[in-house]
Design a protein around this motif. Structure first.
Motif, PDB file in Angstrom:
ATOM      1  N   ILE A 155       0.834  -1.202   0.000  1.00  0.00           N
ATOM      2  CA  ILE A 155       0.000   0.000   0.000  1.00  0.00           C
ATOM      3  C   ILE A 155       0.863   1.244   0.000  1.00  0.00           C
ATOM      4  CG2 ILE A 155      -1.638   1.359   1.374  1.00  0.00           C
ATOM      5  CD1 ILE A 155      -2.849  -1.328   2.298  1.00  0.00           C
ATOM      6  N   ASP A 156       1.934   1.215   0.782  1.00  0.00           N
ATOM      7  CA  ASP A 156       2.855   2.351   0.829  1.00  0.00           C
ATOM      8  C   ASP A 156       3.527   2.555  -0.525  1.00  0.00           C
ATOM      9  OD1 ASP A 156       4.428   4.376   2.446  1.00  0.00           O
ATOM     10  OD2 ASP A 156       6.068   3.104   1.747  1.00  0.00           O
ATOM     11  N   LYS A 157       3.879   1.466  -1.200  1.00  0.00           N
ATOM     12  CA  LYS A 157       4.510   1.568  -2.517  1.00  0.00           C
ATOM     13  C   LYS A 157       3.554   2.200  -3.533  1.00  0.00           C
ATOM     14  CE  LYS A 157       7.589  -2.401  -1.908  1.00  0.00           C
ATOM     15  NZ  LYS A 157       7.875  -3.811  -2.302  1.00  0.00           N
ATOM     16  N   VAL A 158       2.297   1.777  -3.491  1.00  0.00           N
ATOM     17  CA  VAL A 158       1.294   2.337  -4.411  1.00  0.00           C
ATOM     18  C   VAL A 158       1.114   3.826  -4.156  1.00  0.00           C
ATOM     19  CG1 VAL A 158      -1.146   2.309  -5.064  1.00  0.00           C
ATOM     20  CG2 VAL A 158       0.084   0.158  -4.725  1.00  0.00           C
ATOM     21  N   GLN A 159       1.036   4.193  -2.891  1.00  0.00           N
ATOM     22  CA  GLN A 159       0.835   5.607  -2.554  1.00  0.00           C
ATOM     23  C   GLN A 159       1.994   6.459  -3.068  1.00  0.00           C
ATOM     24  OE1 GLN A 159      -1.414   6.248   0.682  1.00  0.00           O
ATOM     25  NE2 GLN A 159      -0.824   8.342   1.147  1.00  0.00           N
ATOM     26  N   THR A 209       3.142  -3.180 -15.294  1.00  0.00           N
ATOM     27  CA  THR A 209       2.683  -4.413 -14.647  1.00  0.00           C
ATOM     28  C   THR A 209       3.040  -4.426 -13.160  1.00  0.00           C
ATOM     29  OG1 THR A 209       4.746  -5.508 -15.321  1.00  0.00           O
ATOM     30  CG2 THR A 209       2.835  -5.746 -16.773  1.00  0.00           C
ATOM     31  N   TYR A 210       4.109  -3.760 -12.785  1.00  0.00           N
ATOM     32  CA  TYR A 210       4.495  -3.696 -11.378  1.00  0.00           C
ATOM     33  C   TYR A 210       3.401  -3.031 -10.551  1.00  0.00           C
ATOM     34  CZ  TYR A 210       6.946  -2.042  -7.200  1.00  0.00           C
ATOM     35  OH  TYR A 210       7.302  -1.758  -5.899  1.00  0.00           O
ATOM     36  N   PHE A 211       2.874  -1.924 -11.053  1.00  0.00           N
ATOM     37  CA  PHE A 211       1.796  -1.215 -10.359  1.00  0.00           C
ATOM     38  C   PHE A 211       0.549  -2.088 -10.275  1.00  0.00           C
ATOM     39  CE2 PHE A 211      -2.026   1.429 -10.603  1.00  0.00           C
ATOM     40  CZ  PHE A 211      -1.856   2.251  -9.504  1.00  0.00           C
ATOM     41  N   LYS A 212       0.185  -2.723 -11.371  1.00  0.00           N
ATOM     42  CA  LYS A 212      -1.022  -3.551 -11.383  1.00  0.00           C
ATOM     43  C   LYS A 212      -0.875  -4.775 -10.488  1.00  0.00           C
ATOM     44  CE  LYS A 212      -1.342  -3.724 -15.924  1.00  0.00           C
ATOM     45  NZ  LYS A 212      -1.892  -4.074 -17.261  1.00  0.00           N
ATOM     46  N   ASP A 213       0.332  -5.308 -10.405  1.00  0.00           N
ATOM     47  CA  ASP A 213       0.561  -6.431  -9.503  1.00  0.00           C
ATOM     48  C   ASP A 213       0.381  -6.024  -8.041  1.00  0.00           C
ATOM     49  OD1 ASP A 213       1.063  -8.125 -11.582  1.00  0.00           O
ATOM     50  OD2 ASP A 213       3.243  -8.084 -11.384  1.00  0.00           O
ATOM     51  N   LEU A 214       0.842  -4.828  -7.702  1.00  0.00           N
ATOM     52  CA  LEU A 214       0.660  -4.330  -6.343  1.00  0.00           C
ATOM     53  C   LEU A 214      -0.822  -4.185  -6.006  1.00  0.00           C
ATOM     54  CD1 LEU A 214       3.423  -1.552  -6.120  1.00  0.00           C
ATOM     55  CD2 LEU A 214       3.407  -3.743  -4.915  1.00  0.00           C
ATOM     56  N   ARG A 263       5.052  -8.205  -7.296  1.00  0.00           N
ATOM     57  CA  ARG A 263       6.425  -8.545  -7.677  1.00  0.00           C
ATOM     58  C   ARG A 263       7.404  -7.557  -7.080  1.00  0.00           C
ATOM     59  NH1 ARG A 263       6.670  -9.138 -14.001  1.00  0.00           N
ATOM     60  NH2 ARG A 263       6.697  -6.903 -13.697  1.00  0.00           N
ATOM     61  N   LYS A 264       8.652  -7.979  -7.035  1.00  0.00           N
ATOM     62  CA  LYS A 264       9.678  -7.060  -6.559  1.00  0.00           C
ATOM     63  C   LYS A 264       9.904  -5.988  -7.592  1.00  0.00           C
ATOM     64  CE  LYS A 264      12.176 -10.399  -3.701  1.00  0.00           C
ATOM     65  NZ  LYS A 264      13.478 -11.043  -3.452  1.00  0.00           N
ATOM     66  N   GLU A 265      10.128  -4.786  -7.102  1.00  0.00           N
ATOM     67  CA  GLU A 265      10.328  -3.657  -7.999  1.00  0.00           C
ATOM     68  C   GLU A 265      11.645  -3.803  -8.734  1.00  0.00           C
ATOM     69  OE1 GLU A 265      10.473   1.196  -7.879  1.00  0.00           O
ATOM     70  OE2 GLU A 265      10.196   0.035  -6.040  1.00  0.00           O
ATOM     71  N   GLU A 266      11.561  -3.592 -10.034  1.00  0.00           N
ATOM     72  CA  GLU A 266      12.770  -3.670 -10.839  1.00  0.00           C
ATOM     73  C   GLU A 266      13.546  -2.391 -10.721  1.00  0.00           C
ATOM     74  OE1 GLU A 266      11.535  -4.504 -14.748  1.00  0.00           O
ATOM     75  OE2 GLU A 266      10.678  -6.453 -14.295  1.00  0.00           O
ATOM     76  N   ASN A 267      14.879  -2.538 -10.663  1.00  0.00           N
ATOM     77  CA  ASN A 267      15.753  -1.363 -10.567  1.00  0.00           C
ATOM     78  C   ASN A 267      15.904  -0.714 -11.925  1.00  0.00           C
ATOM     79  OD1 ASN A 267      16.159  -1.785  -7.839  1.00  0.00           O
ATOM     80  ND2 ASN A 267      17.839  -3.252  -8.203  1.00  0.00           N
TER      81      ASN A 267
END
Length: 282
Positions: free
Chosen positions: A22-26, A44-49, A278-282
């Motif tokens: 939730i913090d990552k999305v915010q 896709t990272y956002f949608k996965d969250l 998923r883990k956030e890609e660098n």
């Protein structure tokens, strides 16, 4: 360790994971963040969250015991996203007004250009009146056109090109279209939060924080009713406030109608396959 103990540990870990997601999305939707979501369909990272949060809300086994911390964080995320969506809608409306004003100004500029080129009677006066709406550099360029003795001179030709270029820019509104597309992409992401998380969140009873019992001796009044009233008041102050107005804001106009009538887009999303995010890609 007992089996129930293992389950509890896993639930705590999952709860912490959800708070982190939730913090990552915010952060991704925060306009002040350096790293923001740009295009929903490609992120896709956002949608996965979002999917991980939604799955947790929907599949939580005993919703009456749903973690208050996750509920509060998810509710705050939806409210934050809804407020941002409303601000985006205001920005879109302002850009639309600017675009309409530019198109109207382009029409006025075409008209005054024709008057000046033909040196019609009173063209100087019309140009003077037009100075209230047209920028100074364009007025000066139109004066060059009006005062030119030859249509073949370089100054005349350059002036004509400059004015016509300004007309094209006003009609195309390229910079406004770019801004609108950028805001539209952000709003798609915000509406996705409202559609996916808010609906799932409504299925969960508003949790209450644990409240320490109030001892009767601290209440000076001997009247039992006053003890009960004080206890009820304390419960009201320490439980999460139910805000139906938020759901109404989402339902009525800010997401569904705004997307249909302001942006005129249809969001088509494929459900992500990773419920934990998923883990956030660098």
């Amino acid at each position: 360790m007992s089996k129930s103990g293992i389950v509890n540990v896993r639930m705590v870990i999952t709860e912490e994971k959800m708070l982190s997601n939730i913090d990552k999305v915010q952060k991704l939707i925060n306009p002040k963040s350096k790293k923001q979501i740009v295009q929903l369909d490609d992120d896709t990272y956002f949608k996965d969250l979002i999917e991980s949060i939604k799955t947790y809300l929907v599949e939580y086994p005993k919703k009456k015991n749903f973690p208050a911390s996750v509920y509060k964080a998810a509710y705050g995320l939806v409210e934050f996203a809804t407020n941002l969506f409303e601000e985006n809608t205001k920005q879109i409306e302002e850009l639309i007004r600017q675009r309409e004003a530019n198109i109207s100004l382009a029409g006025d500029l075409k008209q005054i250009l024709e008057v000046v080129m033909n040196k019609e009677d009173g063209w100087k006066q019309e140009l003077k009146e037009a100075s209230n709406n047209l920028p100074e550099d364009i007025i000066e360029t139109l004066e060059v056109i009006g005062k030119s003795r030859s249509t073949n001179s370089q100054n005349y030709q350059d002036a004509i090109k400059l004015v016509n270029a300004r007309i094209v820019n006003l009609e195309s509104n390229l910079h406004i279209e770019i801004d609108m597309e950028r805001i539209e992409d952000r709003s798609k992401a915000l509406s996705y939060i409202g559609i996916e998380i808010a609906d799932a969140l409504k299925l969960i009873p508003t949790p209450q924080e644990e409240v320490a019992p109030i001892k009767e001796e601290v209440v000076e009044s001997p009247v039992t009713n006053e003890v009960v009233e004080e206890n009820n008041a304390y419960m009201e102050e320490t439980r999460f406030e139910v805000k139906p107005s938020l759901w109404e804001r989402i339902k009525e106009s800010k997401i569904a109608r705004a997307l249909r009538y302001v942006f005129k887009v249809r969001i088509v999303l494929d459900a992500p396959a990773l419920p934990e995010g998923r883990k956030e890609e660098n």
